[in-house]
Design a protein around this motif. Structure first.
Motif, PDB file in Angstrom:
ATOM      1  N   GLU A 168       0.848  -1.199   0.000  1.00 15.97           N
ATOM      2  CA  GLU A 168       0.000   0.000   0.000  1.00 15.97           C
ATOM      3  C   GLU A 168       0.878   1.242   0.000  1.00 15.97           C
ATOM      4  O   GLU A 168       1.846   1.326   0.753  1.00 15.97           O
ATOM      5  CB  GLU A 168      -0.918   0.003   1.230  1.00 15.97           C
ATOM      6  N   PHE A 169       0.538   2.196  -0.866  1.00 19.45           N
ATOM      7  CA  PHE A 169       1.356   3.402  -1.000  1.00 19.45           C
ATOM      8  C   PHE A 169       0.484   4.639  -0.823  1.00 19.45           C
ATOM      9  O   PHE A 169      -0.721   4.546  -0.650  1.00 19.45           O
ATOM     10  CB  PHE A 169       2.038   3.426  -2.369  1.00 19.45           C
ATOM     11  N   GLY A 170       1.131   5.795  -0.886  1.00 15.39           N
ATOM     12  CA  GLY A 170       0.389   7.048  -0.759  1.00 15.39           C
ATOM     13  C   GLY A 170       0.464   7.610   0.649  1.00 15.39           C
ATOM     14  O   GLY A 170       0.902   6.953   1.590  1.00 15.39           O
ATOM     15  N   LYS A 171      -0.007   8.856   0.794  1.00 10.48           N
ATOM     16  CA  LYS A 171       0.090   9.552   2.084  1.00 10.48           C
ATOM     17  C   LYS A 171      -0.743   8.879   3.167  1.00 10.48           C
ATOM     18  O   LYS A 171      -0.318   8.794   4.317  1.00 10.48           O
ATOM     19  CB  LYS A 171      -0.353  11.014   1.918  1.00 10.48           C
ATOM     20  N   ALA A 174      -1.563   5.696   3.484  1.00 11.11           N
ATOM     21  CA  ALA A 174      -0.903   4.465   3.915  1.00 11.11           C
ATOM     22  C   ALA A 174       0.308   4.792   4.785  1.00 11.11           C
ATOM     23  O   ALA A 174       0.555   4.134   5.805  1.00 11.11           O
ATOM     24  CB  ALA A 174      -0.478   3.647   2.702  1.00 11.11           C
ATOM     25  N   ALA A 175       1.067   5.832   4.397  1.00 13.95           N
ATOM     26  CA  ALA A 175       2.252   6.229   5.163  1.00 13.95           C
ATOM     27  C   ALA A 175       1.869   6.708   6.556  1.00 13.95           C
ATOM     28  O   ALA A 175       2.524   6.365   7.549  1.00 13.95           O
ATOM     29  CB  ALA A 175       3.020   7.322   4.414  1.00 13.95           C
ATOM     30  N   ARG A 176       0.773   7.469   6.639  1.00 18.16           N
ATOM     31  CA  ARG A 176       0.311   7.952   7.952  1.00 18.16           C
ATOM     32  C   ARG A 176      -0.090   6.786   8.839  1.00 18.16           C
ATOM     33  O   ARG A 176       0.196   6.755  10.029  1.00 18.16           O
ATOM     34  CB  ARG A 176      -0.857   8.931   7.782  1.00 18.16           C
ATOM     35  N   SER A 177      -0.773   5.828   8.235  1.00 18.63           N
ATOM     36  CA  SER A 177      -1.198   4.643   8.979  1.00 18.63           C
ATOM     37  C   SER A 177       0.007   3.873   9.521  1.00 18.63           C
ATOM     38  O   SER A 177       0.009   3.400  10.660  1.00 18.63           O
ATOM     39  CB  SER A 177      -2.041   3.745   8.067  1.00 18.63           C
ATOM     40  N   ILE A 178       1.053   3.760   8.700  1.00 20.13           N
ATOM     41  CA  ILE A 178       2.284   3.063   9.115  1.00 20.13           C
ATOM     42  C   ILE A 178       2.926   3.792  10.290  1.00 20.13           C
ATOM     43  O   ILE A 178       3.325   3.175  11.279  1.00 20.13           O
ATOM     44  CB  ILE A 178       3.270   2.968   7.926  1.00 20.13           C
ATOM     45  N   ARG A 179       3.001   5.120  10.201  1.00 20.41           N
ATOM     46  CA  ARG A 179       3.650   5.896  11.266  1.00 20.41           C
ATOM     47  C   ARG A 179       2.849   5.857  12.566  1.00 20.41           C
ATOM     48  O   ARG A 179       3.437   5.925  13.649  1.00 20.41           O
ATOM     49  CB  ARG A 179       3.892   7.337  10.792  1.00 20.41           C
ATOM     50  N   VAL A 214       8.129   2.958  10.142  1.00 21.28           N
ATOM     51  CA  VAL A 214       8.591   3.945   9.161  1.00 21.28           C
ATOM     52  C   VAL A 214       8.546   3.343   7.757  1.00 21.28           C
ATOM     53  O   VAL A 214       9.104   2.262   7.527  1.00 21.28           O
ATOM     54  CB  VAL A 214      10.040   4.386   9.474  1.00 21.28           C
ATOM     55  N   PRO A 215       7.883   4.029   6.806  1.00 21.60           N
ATOM     56  CA  PRO A 215       7.923   3.563   5.421  1.00 21.60           C
ATOM     57  C   PRO A 215       9.314   3.806   4.828  1.00 21.60           C
ATOM     58  O   PRO A 215       9.942   4.826   5.098  1.00 21.60           O
ATOM     59  CB  PRO A 215       6.857   4.425   4.718  1.00 21.60           C
ATOM     60  N   ALA A 216       9.790   2.847   4.040  1.00 19.41           N
ATOM     61  CA  ALA A 216      11.118   2.966   3.445  1.00 19.41           C
ATOM     62  C   ALA A 216      11.123   2.296   2.079  1.00 19.41           C
ATOM     63  O   ALA A 216      10.232   1.496   1.756  1.00 19.41           O
ATOM     64  CB  ALA A 216      12.164   2.322   4.348  1.00 19.41           C
ATOM     65  N   VAL A 217      12.133   2.635   1.284  1.00 22.07           N
ATOM     66  CA  VAL A 217      12.312   1.982  -0.009  1.00 22.07           C
ATOM     67  C   VAL A 217      13.766   1.517  -0.086  1.00 22.07           C
ATOM     68  O   VAL A 217      14.680   2.223   0.316  1.00 22.07           O
ATOM     69  CB  VAL A 217      11.952   2.922  -1.187  1.00 22.07           C
ATOM     70  N   VAL A 218      13.950   0.288  -0.567  1.00 29.45           N
ATOM     71  CA  VAL A 218      15.282  -0.304  -0.689  1.00 29.45           C
ATOM     72  C   VAL A 218      15.574  -0.470  -2.177  1.00 29.45           C
ATOM     73  O   VAL A 218      14.772  -1.060  -2.908  1.00 29.45           O
ATOM     74  CB  VAL A 218      15.335  -1.681   0.022  1.00 29.45           C
ATOM     75  N   TYR A 219      16.726   0.061  -2.627  1.00 34.49           N
ATOM     76  CA  TYR A 219      17.045  -0.026  -4.062  1.00 34.49           C
ATOM     77  C   TYR A 219      18.543  -0.191  -4.253  1.00 34.49           C
ATOM     78  O   TYR A 219      19.335  -0.024  -3.331  1.00 34.49           O
ATOM     79  CB  TYR A 219      16.543   1.217  -4.803  1.00 34.49           C
ATOM     80  N   GLY A 220      18.930  -0.510  -5.482  1.00 35.07           N
ATOM     81  CA  GLY A 220      20.345  -0.637  -5.813  1.00 35.07           C
ATOM     82  C   GLY A 220      20.646  -1.924  -6.554  1.00 35.07           C
ATOM     83  O   GLY A 220      19.811  -2.835  -6.631  1.00 35.07           O
ATOM     84  N   HIS A 221      21.852  -1.994  -7.128  1.00 35.91           N
ATOM     85  CA  HIS A 221      22.328  -3.169  -7.869  1.00 35.91           C
ATOM     86  C   HIS A 221      21.406  -3.542  -9.029  1.00 35.91           C
ATOM     87  O   HIS A 221      21.267  -4.712  -9.370  1.00 35.91           O
ATOM     88  CB  HIS A 221      22.486  -4.370  -6.922  1.00 35.91           C
ATOM     89  N   GLY A 222      20.760  -2.536  -9.594  1.00 36.69           N
ATOM     90  CA  GLY A 222      19.929  -2.773 -10.773  1.00 36.69           C
ATOM     91  C   GLY A 222      18.632  -3.517 -10.496  1.00 36.69           C
ATOM     92  O   GLY A 222      17.954  -3.948 -11.426  1.00 36.69           O
ATOM     93  N   THR A 223      18.279  -3.658  -9.221  1.00 37.61           N
ATOM     94  CA  THR A 223      17.043  -4.364  -8.878  1.00 37.61           C
ATOM     95  C   THR A 223      15.877  -3.385  -8.800  1.00 37.61           C
ATOM     96  O   THR A 223      16.070  -2.178  -8.676  1.00 37.61           O
ATOM     97  CB  THR A 223      17.183  -5.082  -7.528  1.00 37.61           C
ATOM     98  N   PRO A 262      13.050  -1.364  -7.039  1.00 42.50           N
ATOM     99  CA  PRO A 262      12.926  -0.870  -5.658  1.00 42.50           C
ATOM    100  C   PRO A 262      11.904  -1.702  -4.880  1.00 42.50           C
ATOM    101  O   PRO A 262      10.866  -2.094  -5.420  1.00 42.50           O
ATOM    102  CB  PRO A 262      12.426   0.565  -5.838  1.00 42.50           C
ATOM    103  N   VAL A 263      12.229  -1.991  -3.632  1.00 44.79           N
ATOM    104  CA  VAL A 263      11.323  -2.745  -2.768  1.00 44.79           C
ATOM    105  C   VAL A 263      10.821  -1.808  -1.676  1.00 44.79           C
ATOM    106  O   VAL A 263      11.610  -1.196  -0.954  1.00 44.79           O
ATOM    107  CB  VAL A 263      12.035  -3.959  -2.123  1.00 44.79           C
ATOM    108  N   HIS A 264       9.494  -1.678  -1.564  1.00 45.64           N
ATOM    109  CA  HIS A 264       8.896  -0.823  -0.539  1.00 45.64           C
ATOM    110  C   HIS A 264       8.687  -1.648   0.718  1.00 45.64           C
ATOM    111  O   HIS A 264       8.057  -2.707   0.674  1.00 45.64           O
ATOM    112  CB  HIS A 264       7.576  -0.243  -1.044  1.00 45.64           C
ATOM    113  N   VAL A 265       9.234  -1.160   1.828  1.00 44.93           N
ATOM    114  CA  VAL A 265       9.165  -1.913   3.080  1.00 44.93           C
ATOM    115  C   VAL A 265       8.717  -1.009   4.223  1.00 44.93           C
ATOM    116  O   VAL A 265       8.663   0.216   4.098  1.00 44.93           O
ATOM    117  CB  VAL A 265      10.537  -2.540   3.447  1.00 44.93           C
ATOM    118  N   THR A 266       8.393  -1.653   5.343  1.00 44.21           N
ATOM    119  CA  THR A 266       8.070  -0.965   6.588  1.00 44.21           C
ATOM    120  C   THR A 266       9.088  -1.419   7.625  1.00 44.21           C
ATOM    121  O   THR A 266       9.355  -2.616   7.757  1.00 44.21           O
ATOM    122  CB  THR A 266       6.646  -1.329   7.052  1.00 44.21           C
TER     123      THR A 266
END
Length: 199
Positions: free
Chosen positions: A13-16, A18-23, A28-37, A39-43
């Protein structure tokens, strides 16, 4: 450099909203990226992440769906007023991989007598280091420095395997002469005497 283990929950789930609900759940909402993969959205758990981020360029060992990944913080957004974590971008790294990061500069020692001021022109230095051996800070001695003295980026000793990315001739610290206030006070006194004489 120590690793901090943190469990990450993949989120869909994304958007403001969803982020408020997580907080609200102290996460904390976060995104993990790199090595040409992709992006993975995580909490991430808020308190654990906040403690980990007290260490600059902390190495995070993430457990994502049973898979272990190493990452370093690339961008941290905080609430401007309350200071809580809003969102974090994490960059995937591998052991032995070189990364370019900003390292805090810390001054130690006493300046020469005279009430001079130490100005931090640069608070951090950009360096290239192995992802699993990033120094927490760079310490430089200012012992006995007098007004007009400056320390350049190339003057700061770096740990083995760490290379300077900042311009070598960039001024990092400089000593400013103390402001002379007594002459100004004397000038005011002379002006007052002059006014009195005119009167």
């Amino acid at each position: 450099m120590s690793e901090v283990k943190i469990s990450a929950e993949v989120r869909s789930e994304f958007g403001k909203g969803a982020a408020r609900s997580i907080r609200r759940e102290n996460k904390v909402p976060a995104v993990v990226y790199g090595h040409g993969t992709e992006p993975v959205h995580v909490t991430l758990p808020g308190h654990e992440l906040l403690l980990a981020l007290r260490t600059p360029n902390v190495l995070l060992s993430l457990d994502i769906d049973g898979k272990n990944e190493l990452a370093i913080p690339k961008a941290v957004q905080r609430d401007a007023i309350k200071g809580y974590l809003v969102h974090v971008d994490l960059l995937l790294v591998k052991r032995g991989e070189k990364v370019t990061v900003e390292i805090p500069v810390q001054a130690e020692g006493e300046l020469a007598a005279g009430g001079n001021l130490l100005e931090h022109v640069l608070n951090t230095l950009s360096v290239e280091a192995e992802a699993t051996h990033i120094p927490e800070a760079l310490t430089v001695s200012v012992e006995g420095l007098e007004a007009g003295a400056s320390i350049l980026a190339k003057d700061i000793s770096l740990p083995n395997g760490v290379l300077l990315s900042t311009d070598a001739d960039a001024v990092v610290l400089q000593v400013l002469a103390a402001q002379a206030e007594e002459p100004a006070a004397e000038a005011e006194g002379e002006a007052a005497e002059a006014e009195g004489a005119e009167a």
